[in-house]
Design an enzyme around this catalytic site. Structure first.
Site, PDB file in Angstrom:
ATOM      1  N   ASN A  55      -5.553 -25.000 -12.497  1.00  0.00           N
ATOM      2  CA  ASN A  55      -6.625 -24.648 -12.137  1.00  0.00           C
ATOM      3  C   ASN A  55      -7.412 -23.489 -13.275  1.00  0.00           C
ATOM      4  O   ASN A  55      -7.273 -22.457 -12.902  1.00  0.00           O
ATOM      5  CB  ASN A  55      -6.962 -24.291 -10.613  1.00  0.00           C
ATOM      6  CG  ASN A  55      -8.181 -23.923 -10.185  1.00  0.00           C
ATOM      7  OD1 ASN A  55      -9.542 -24.235 -10.932  1.00  0.00           O
ATOM      8  ND2 ASN A  55      -8.566 -23.331  -9.157  1.00  0.00           N
ATOM      9  N   TRP A  56      -8.082 -24.293 -14.008  1.00  0.00           N
ATOM     10  CA  TRP A  56      -8.759 -23.199 -15.132  1.00  0.00           C
ATOM     11  C   TRP A  56      -9.811 -22.243 -14.826  1.00  0.00           C
ATOM     12  O   TRP A  56     -10.156 -21.450 -15.197  1.00  0.00           O
ATOM     13  CB  TRP A  56      -8.964 -23.910 -16.280  1.00  0.00           C
ATOM     14  CG  TRP A  56      -8.008 -24.884 -16.984  1.00  0.00           C
ATOM     15  CD1 TRP A  56      -6.767 -24.826 -16.830  1.00  0.00           C
ATOM     16  CD2 TRP A  56      -8.073 -25.486 -18.234  1.00  0.00           C
ATOM     17  NE1 TRP A  56      -5.804 -25.534 -17.663  1.00  0.00           N
ATOM     18  CE2 TRP A  56      -6.806 -26.037 -18.535  1.00  0.00           C
ATOM     19  CE3 TRP A  56      -9.180 -26.035 -18.804  1.00  0.00           C
ATOM     20  CZ2 TRP A  56      -6.616 -26.883 -19.751  1.00  0.00           C
ATOM     21  CZ3 TRP A  56      -8.774 -26.822 -19.944  1.00  0.00           C
ATOM     22  CH2 TRP A  56      -7.685 -27.313 -20.319  1.00  0.00           C
ATOM     23  N   LYS A  57     -10.281 -22.681 -13.515  1.00  0.00           N
ATOM     24  CA  LYS A  57     -11.667 -22.023 -12.964  1.00  0.00           C
ATOM     25  C   LYS A  57     -12.537 -21.810 -14.118  1.00  0.00           C
ATOM     26  O   LYS A  57     -12.563 -22.912 -14.704  1.00  0.00           O
ATOM     27  CB  LYS A  57     -11.090 -20.506 -12.422  1.00  0.00           C
ATOM     28  CG  LYS A  57      -9.773 -20.622 -11.393  1.00  0.00           C
ATOM     29  CD  LYS A  57      -9.724 -19.434 -10.707  1.00  0.00           C
ATOM     30  CE  LYS A  57      -8.305 -19.620  -9.830  1.00  0.00           C
ATOM     31  NZ  LYS A  57      -7.881 -18.524  -8.891  1.00  0.00           N
ATOM     32  N   HIS A  75     -11.319 -25.147  -2.267  1.00  0.00           N
ATOM     33  CA  HIS A  75     -10.476 -24.021  -3.006  1.00  0.00           C
ATOM     34  C   HIS A  75     -11.314 -22.659  -2.253  1.00  0.00           C
ATOM     35  O   HIS A  75     -12.448 -22.625  -1.947  1.00  0.00           O
ATOM     36  CB  HIS A  75     -10.925 -23.767  -4.607  1.00  0.00           C
ATOM     37  CG  HIS A  75      -9.905 -22.792  -5.288  1.00  0.00           C
ATOM     38  ND1 HIS A  75     -10.285 -21.470  -5.166  1.00  0.00           N
ATOM     39  CD2 HIS A  75      -8.647 -22.778  -5.589  1.00  0.00           C
ATOM     40  CE1 HIS A  75      -9.336 -20.840  -5.710  1.00  0.00           C
ATOM     41  NE2 HIS A  75      -8.421 -21.454  -6.087  1.00  0.00           N
ATOM     42  N   GLU A 133     -12.148 -19.938  -3.483  1.00  0.00           N
ATOM     43  CA  GLU A 133     -13.352 -19.281  -4.057  1.00  0.00           C
ATOM     44  C   GLU A 133     -14.665 -20.345  -3.711  1.00  0.00           C
ATOM     45  O   GLU A 133     -15.608 -19.730  -3.360  1.00  0.00           O
ATOM     46  CB  GLU A 133     -13.001 -19.245  -5.776  1.00  0.00           C
ATOM     47  CG  GLU A 133     -12.084 -17.968  -6.092  1.00  0.00           C
ATOM     48  CD  GLU A 133     -11.152 -18.430  -7.129  1.00  0.00           C
ATOM     49  OE1 GLU A 133     -11.549 -19.437  -7.871  1.00  0.00           O
ATOM     50  OE2 GLU A 133     -10.061 -17.862  -7.132  1.00  0.00           O
ATOM     51  N   GLU A 179      -2.930 -22.221  -0.324  1.00  0.00           N
ATOM     52  CA  GLU A 179      -3.158 -20.905  -1.153  1.00  0.00           C
ATOM     53  C   GLU A 179      -3.694 -19.615  -0.230  1.00  0.00           C
ATOM     54  O   GLU A 179      -4.983 -19.768   0.039  1.00  0.00           O
ATOM     55  CB  GLU A 179      -4.266 -21.009  -2.015  1.00  0.00           C
ATOM     56  CG  GLU A 179      -4.164 -22.051  -3.060  1.00  0.00           C
ATOM     57  CD  GLU A 179      -4.733 -22.106  -4.344  1.00  0.00           C
ATOM     58  OE1 GLU A 179      -4.359 -22.230  -5.376  1.00  0.00           O
ATOM     59  OE2 GLU A 179      -5.980 -21.944  -4.513  1.00  0.00           O
ATOM     60  N   GLY A 236      -4.899 -14.234  -7.507  1.00  0.00           N
ATOM     61  CA  GLY A 236      -5.122 -13.362  -8.561  1.00  0.00           C
ATOM     62  C   GLY A 236      -4.965 -12.017  -8.341  1.00  0.00           C
ATOM     63  O   GLY A 236      -5.478 -11.113  -9.246  1.00  0.00           O
ATOM     64  N   SER A 281      -0.861 -16.462  -7.647  1.00  0.00           N
ATOM     65  CA  SER A 281       0.195 -15.832  -8.384  1.00  0.00           C
ATOM     66  C   SER A 281       1.496 -16.465  -8.954  1.00  0.00           C
ATOM     67  O   SER A 281       2.541 -15.674  -9.031  1.00  0.00           O
ATOM     68  CB  SER A 281       0.367 -14.298  -7.733  1.00  0.00           C
ATOM     69  OG  SER A 281      -1.079 -13.788  -7.718  1.00  0.00           O
ATOM     70  N   GLY A 323      -3.365 -20.614 -11.341  1.00  0.00           N
ATOM     71  CA  GLY A 323      -4.547 -20.209 -11.927  1.00  0.00           C
ATOM     72  C   GLY A 323      -4.443 -19.640 -13.018  1.00  0.00           C
ATOM     73  O   GLY A 323      -4.301 -20.032 -14.188  1.00  0.00           O
ATOM     74  N   GLY A 324      -4.375 -18.317 -13.121  1.00  0.00           N
ATOM     75  CA  GLY A 324      -4.249 -17.425 -14.557  1.00  0.00           C
ATOM     76  C   GLY A 324      -3.089 -17.862 -15.413  1.00  0.00           C
ATOM     77  O   GLY A 324      -3.225 -17.979 -16.436  1.00  0.00           O
TER      78      GLY A 324
END
Ligand code: 13P
Length: 252
Positions: free
Chosen positions: A9-11, A95, A97, A165, A171, A211, A232-233
């Site tokens: 997930n590149w956000k 998600h 977010e 999640e 994150g 993470s 993510g990251g």
């Protein structure tokens, strides 16, 4: 056997040039015919160029969100069909977010899931509790509501993957331990068995997100109910993402 599924997930990250370089790097470094599913989820403007960058690759791509209406006066929104038209195969819905920054609730998310499936998109449906909910002993109640109020036992699970999640692990560098992930995944599978049936629960894939890195991916995915990861990251660097793919392949 449930096939492992590694999704990035590149956000709201990466320019077009950075995204092209990332895909090039992943394609060059990943194994030829990986025995796992791989997906990337770029921001909307990158969907068409990523379709081109991924031509001939086993990597699928999808969007990070959609609206539930097929068209109309909804400034700033994107319909499932418009996403499908880019060549995207899937969409992430719910998600944390979206839930917490953009205040999307279960009633809205249900409409989005129904509309995405109707347009022919696969869905990664995200669930997960806040730290204060976990600390208050409410994890199971929160997950239960997110499953019951959105999937409810009536929406077909054939093209749905669930991503667990825990919000406190996103994150933050604070990954759930493999045991914490396994416990939550087992609970989700058991709830799905009650809402649907044991056969649906057995075939449903449940990803873990929060993470995930190349050095913890294998152990997380070696848990019996962890069928993949939503990253993510660490999905923004080719070496890290390929390390996670290799972790999925090596997982027991
Ligand atoms: P991080 O891997 O950066 O913690 O993000 C997880 C996530 O939200 C994936 O959807």
């Amino acid at each position: 056997m449930r096939k492992k599924y590694v999704a990035g997930n590149w956000k709201m990250n990466l320019t077009l040039a950075e995204a092209r370089a990332l895909i090039e790097g992943i394609r060059a470094k990943m194994p030829q015919n990986p025995p796992v599913d791989i997906g990337v989820f770029p921001p909307f403007p990158l969907l068409f160029p990523m379709a081109k960058a991924l031509e001939g690759s086993p990597i699928i791509f999808g969007a990070q969100n959609c609206y539930f209406e097929p068209k109309g006066a909804f400034t700033g929104e994107v319909s499932p069909q418009q996403i499908k038209d880019t060549g995207a195969r899937a969409v992430i819905i719910g998600h944390s977010e979206r839930r917490h920054i953009f205040k999307e609730d279960n009633a809205l998310l249900k409409k989005k899931v129904v509309a995405a499936l109707a347009a022919g998109l696969d869905v990664i449906y995200c669930v997960g509790e806040l730290l204060e909910e976990r600390d208050a002993g409410r994890m199971e109640a929160v997950l239960d509501a997110q499953l019951t109020e959105v999937l409810g036992g009536e929406i077909s699970l054939d093209r749905i993957v669930i991503a667990y999640e825990p919000v406190w692990a996103i994150g933050t560098g604070r990954t759930a331990t493999p045991q914490q992930a396994q416990e939550a995944h087992a609970f989700i599978r058991q709830r799905i068995a009650k809402l649907y049936n044991s056969q649906s629960a057995e075939t449903l894939r449940i990803q873990y997100g929060g993470s995930v890195k190349a050095d913890n991916a294998r152990e997380l995915m070696s848990q019996p109910d962890v069928d993949g990861v939503l990253v993510g990251g660490a999905s923004l660097k080719a070496d890290d993402f390929v390390g996670i793919i290799n972790g999925a392949i090596a997982a027991k």
